[in-house]
Design a protein around this motif. Structure first.
Motif, PDB file in Angstrom:
ATOM      1  N   ASP A  53       0.820  -1.212   0.000  1.00 12.44           N
ATOM      2  CA  ASP A  53       0.000   0.000   0.000  1.00 12.44           C
ATOM      3  C   ASP A  53       0.854   1.263   0.000  1.00 12.44           C
ATOM      4  O   ASP A  53       0.507   2.257  -0.645  1.00 12.44           O
ATOM      5  CB  ASP A  53      -0.945   0.017   1.204  1.00 12.44           C
ATOM      6  CG  ASP A  53      -2.039  -1.038   1.114  1.00 12.44           C
ATOM      7  OD1 ASP A  53      -2.285  -1.540  -0.012  1.00 12.44           O
ATOM      8  OD2 ASP A  53      -2.633  -1.363   2.157  1.00 12.44           O
ATOM      9  N   GLU A  54       1.964   1.204   0.720  1.00 11.79           N
ATOM     10  CA  GLU A  54       2.853   2.364   0.819  1.00 11.79           C
ATOM     11  C   GLU A  54       3.888   2.393  -0.308  1.00 11.79           C
ATOM     12  O   GLU A  54       4.715   3.305  -0.360  1.00 11.79           O
ATOM     13  CB  GLU A  54       3.566   2.353   2.176  1.00 11.79           C
ATOM     14  CG  GLU A  54       2.620   2.528   3.347  1.00 11.79           C
ATOM     15  CD  GLU A  54       3.296   2.367   4.695  1.00 11.79           C
ATOM     16  OE1 GLU A  54       4.504   2.001   4.738  1.00 11.79           O
ATOM     17  OE2 GLU A  54       2.630   2.595   5.710  1.00 11.79           O
ATOM     18  N   ARG A  55       3.840   1.406  -1.187  1.00 10.58           N
ATOM     19  CA  ARG A  55       4.774   1.287  -2.310  1.00 10.58           C
ATOM     20  C   ARG A  55       6.239   1.286  -1.839  1.00 10.58           C
ATOM     21  O   ARG A  55       7.115   1.875  -2.468  1.00 10.58           O
ATOM     22  CB  ARG A  55       4.528   2.377  -3.342  1.00 10.58           C
ATOM     23  CG  ARG A  55       3.145   2.333  -3.929  1.00 10.58           C
ATOM     24  CD  ARG A  55       2.943   3.412  -4.971  1.00 10.58           C
ATOM     25  NE  ARG A  55       1.559   3.474  -5.396  1.00 10.58           N
ATOM     26  CZ  ARG A  55       1.057   2.797  -6.431  1.00 10.58           C
ATOM     27  NH1 ARG A  55       1.829   1.991  -7.115  1.00 10.58           N
ATOM     28  NH2 ARG A  55      -0.209   2.927  -6.751  1.00 10.58           N
ATOM     29  N   ASP A  56       6.453   0.621  -0.710  1.00 11.51           N
ATOM     30  CA  ASP A  56       7.797   0.504  -0.136  1.00 11.51           C
ATOM     31  C   ASP A  56       8.409  -0.817  -0.606  1.00 11.51           C
ATOM     32  O   ASP A  56       8.262  -1.868   0.030  1.00 11.51           O
ATOM     33  CB  ASP A  56       7.712   0.556   1.391  1.00 11.51           C
ATOM     34  CG  ASP A  56       9.066   0.620   2.069  1.00 11.51           C
ATOM     35  OD1 ASP A  56      10.087   0.340   1.405  1.00 11.51           O
ATOM     36  OD2 ASP A  56       9.091   0.956   3.267  1.00 11.51           O
ATOM     37  N   LYS A  57       9.091  -0.761  -1.742  1.00 10.73           N
ATOM     38  CA  LYS A  57       9.643  -1.957  -2.378  1.00 10.73           C
ATOM     39  C   LYS A  57      10.695  -2.634  -1.498  1.00 10.73           C
ATOM     40  O   LYS A  57      10.742  -3.859  -1.391  1.00 10.73           O
ATOM     41  CB  LYS A  57      10.233  -1.592  -3.733  1.00 10.73           C
ATOM     42  CG  LYS A  57      10.656  -2.774  -4.546  1.00 10.73           C
ATOM     43  CD  LYS A  57      11.106  -2.351  -5.939  1.00 10.73           C
ATOM     44  CE  LYS A  57      11.523  -3.564  -6.744  1.00 10.73           C
ATOM     45  NZ  LYS A  57      11.932  -3.204  -8.100  1.00 10.73           N
ATOM     46  N   GLU A  58      11.521  -1.835  -0.854  1.00  5.17           N
ATOM     47  CA  GLU A  58      12.576  -2.376  -0.003  1.00  5.17           C
ATOM     48  C   GLU A  58      11.981  -3.169   1.166  1.00  5.17           C
ATOM     49  O   GLU A  58      12.420  -4.286   1.470  1.00  5.17           O
ATOM     50  CB  GLU A  58      13.452  -1.231   0.520  1.00  5.17           C
ATOM     51  CG  GLU A  58      14.711  -1.688   1.218  1.00  5.17           C
ATOM     52  CD  GLU A  58      15.602  -0.512   1.597  1.00  5.17           C
ATOM     53  OE1 GLU A  58      16.027  -0.484   2.765  1.00  5.17           O
ATOM     54  OE2 GLU A  58      15.846   0.354   0.734  1.00  5.17           O
ATOM     55  N   LYS A  59      10.998  -2.597   1.825  1.00  4.78           N
ATOM     56  CA  LYS A  59      10.340  -3.268   2.952  1.00  4.78           C
ATOM     57  C   LYS A  59       9.604  -4.517   2.468  1.00  4.78           C
ATOM     58  O   LYS A  59       9.626  -5.563   3.114  1.00  4.78           O
ATOM     59  CB  LYS A  59       9.370  -2.293   3.641  1.00  4.78           C
ATOM     60  CG  LYS A  59       8.839  -2.784   4.956  1.00  4.78           C
ATOM     61  CD  LYS A  59       9.943  -2.768   5.990  1.00  4.78           C
ATOM     62  CE  LYS A  59       9.382  -3.003   7.354  1.00  4.78           C
ATOM     63  NZ  LYS A  59      10.424  -3.118   8.362  1.00  4.78           N
ATOM     64  N   PHE A  60       8.955  -4.400   1.315  1.00  7.10           N
ATOM     65  CA  PHE A  60       8.243  -5.543   0.731  1.00  7.10           C
ATOM     66  C   PHE A  60       9.211  -6.708   0.494  1.00  7.10           C
ATOM     67  O   PHE A  60       8.912  -7.849   0.860  1.00  7.10           O
ATOM     68  CB  PHE A  60       7.575  -5.141  -0.584  1.00  7.10           C
ATOM     69  CG  PHE A  60       7.015  -6.310  -1.340  1.00  7.10           C
ATOM     70  CD1 PHE A  60       5.801  -6.860  -0.984  1.00  7.10           C
ATOM     71  CD2 PHE A  60       7.725  -6.869  -2.397  1.00  7.10           C
ATOM     72  CE1 PHE A  60       5.288  -7.954  -1.677  1.00  7.10           C
ATOM     73  CE2 PHE A  60       7.223  -7.957  -3.087  1.00  7.10           C
ATOM     74  CZ  PHE A  60       5.996  -8.500  -2.726  1.00  7.10           C
ATOM     75  N   ASN A  61      10.353  -6.424  -0.115  1.00  3.04           N
ATOM     76  CA  ASN A  61      11.339  -7.480  -0.382  1.00  3.04           C
ATOM     77  C   ASN A  61      11.852  -8.110   0.907  1.00  3.04           C
ATOM     78  O   ASN A  61      11.988  -9.333   1.001  1.00  3.04           O
ATOM     79  CB  ASN A  61      12.500  -6.934  -1.216  1.00  3.04           C
ATOM     80  CG  ASN A  61      12.103  -6.650  -2.644  1.00  3.04           C
ATOM     81  OD1 ASN A  61      11.185  -7.259  -3.180  1.00  3.04           O
ATOM     82  ND2 ASN A  61      12.777  -5.688  -3.266  1.00  3.04           N
ATOM     83  N   GLU A  62      12.133  -7.288   1.890  1.00  7.22           N
ATOM     84  CA  GLU A  62      12.625  -7.781   3.190  1.00  7.22           C
ATOM     85  C   GLU A  62      11.592  -8.703   3.848  1.00  7.22           C
ATOM     86  O   GLU A  62      11.925  -9.793   4.316  1.00  7.22           O
ATOM     87  CB  GLU A  62      12.920  -6.587   4.097  1.00  7.22           C
ATOM     88  CG  GLU A  62      13.320  -6.951   5.502  1.00  7.22           C
ATOM     89  CD  GLU A  62      13.384  -5.724   6.417  1.00  7.22           C
ATOM     90  OE1 GLU A  62      13.081  -5.887   7.611  1.00  7.22           O
ATOM     91  OE2 GLU A  62      13.718  -4.627   5.924  1.00  7.22           O
ATOM     92  N   LEU A  63      10.347  -8.253   3.874  1.00  3.75           N
ATOM     93  CA  LEU A  63       9.285  -9.041   4.506  1.00  3.75           C
ATOM     94  C   LEU A  63       8.966 -10.309   3.719  1.00  3.75           C
ATOM     95  O   LEU A  63       8.666 -11.356   4.303  1.00  3.75           O
ATOM     96  CB  LEU A  63       8.027  -8.189   4.672  1.00  3.75           C
ATOM     97  CG  LEU A  63       8.153  -7.022   5.654  1.00  3.75           C
ATOM     98  CD1 LEU A  63       6.968  -6.081   5.533  1.00  3.75           C
ATOM     99  CD2 LEU A  63       8.293  -7.536   7.078  1.00  3.75           C
TER     100      LEU A  63
END
Length: 76
Positions: A53-63
């Motif tokens: 939702d926040e378009r946080d690609k880095e966080k998405f990849n980490e999670l």
């Protein structure tokens, strides 16, 4: 006539109770592990959704990596 003595019968009875207790404890442990796994997966999925939702690609990849490792660890 029964060939088993009272002592042998008592030992067998005790073994049966110990086995039943072990199986119950094992079942409880498996159930708790399943609950923990489901909670961890739900939590990670929620955080992944938030990262999307926040378009946080880095966080998405980490999670996503954490989620995949969790799935591998529990064989799901």
């Amino acid at each position: 006539m029964n060939d088993k003595s009272y002592t042998e019968f008592t030992k067998l009875s005790g073994l049966k109770k110990n086995t039943e207790t072990y199986v119950k404890d094992l079942y409880i442990e498996i159930l708790l592990s399943e609950i923990q796994l489901n909670n961890e997966k739900a939590s990670l999925m929620s955080l992944i959704d938030k990262a999307i939702d926040e378009r946080d690609k880095e966080k998405f990849n980490e999670l996503s990596i954490k989620f995949n490792l969790l799935c591998k660890r529990f064989g799901t």
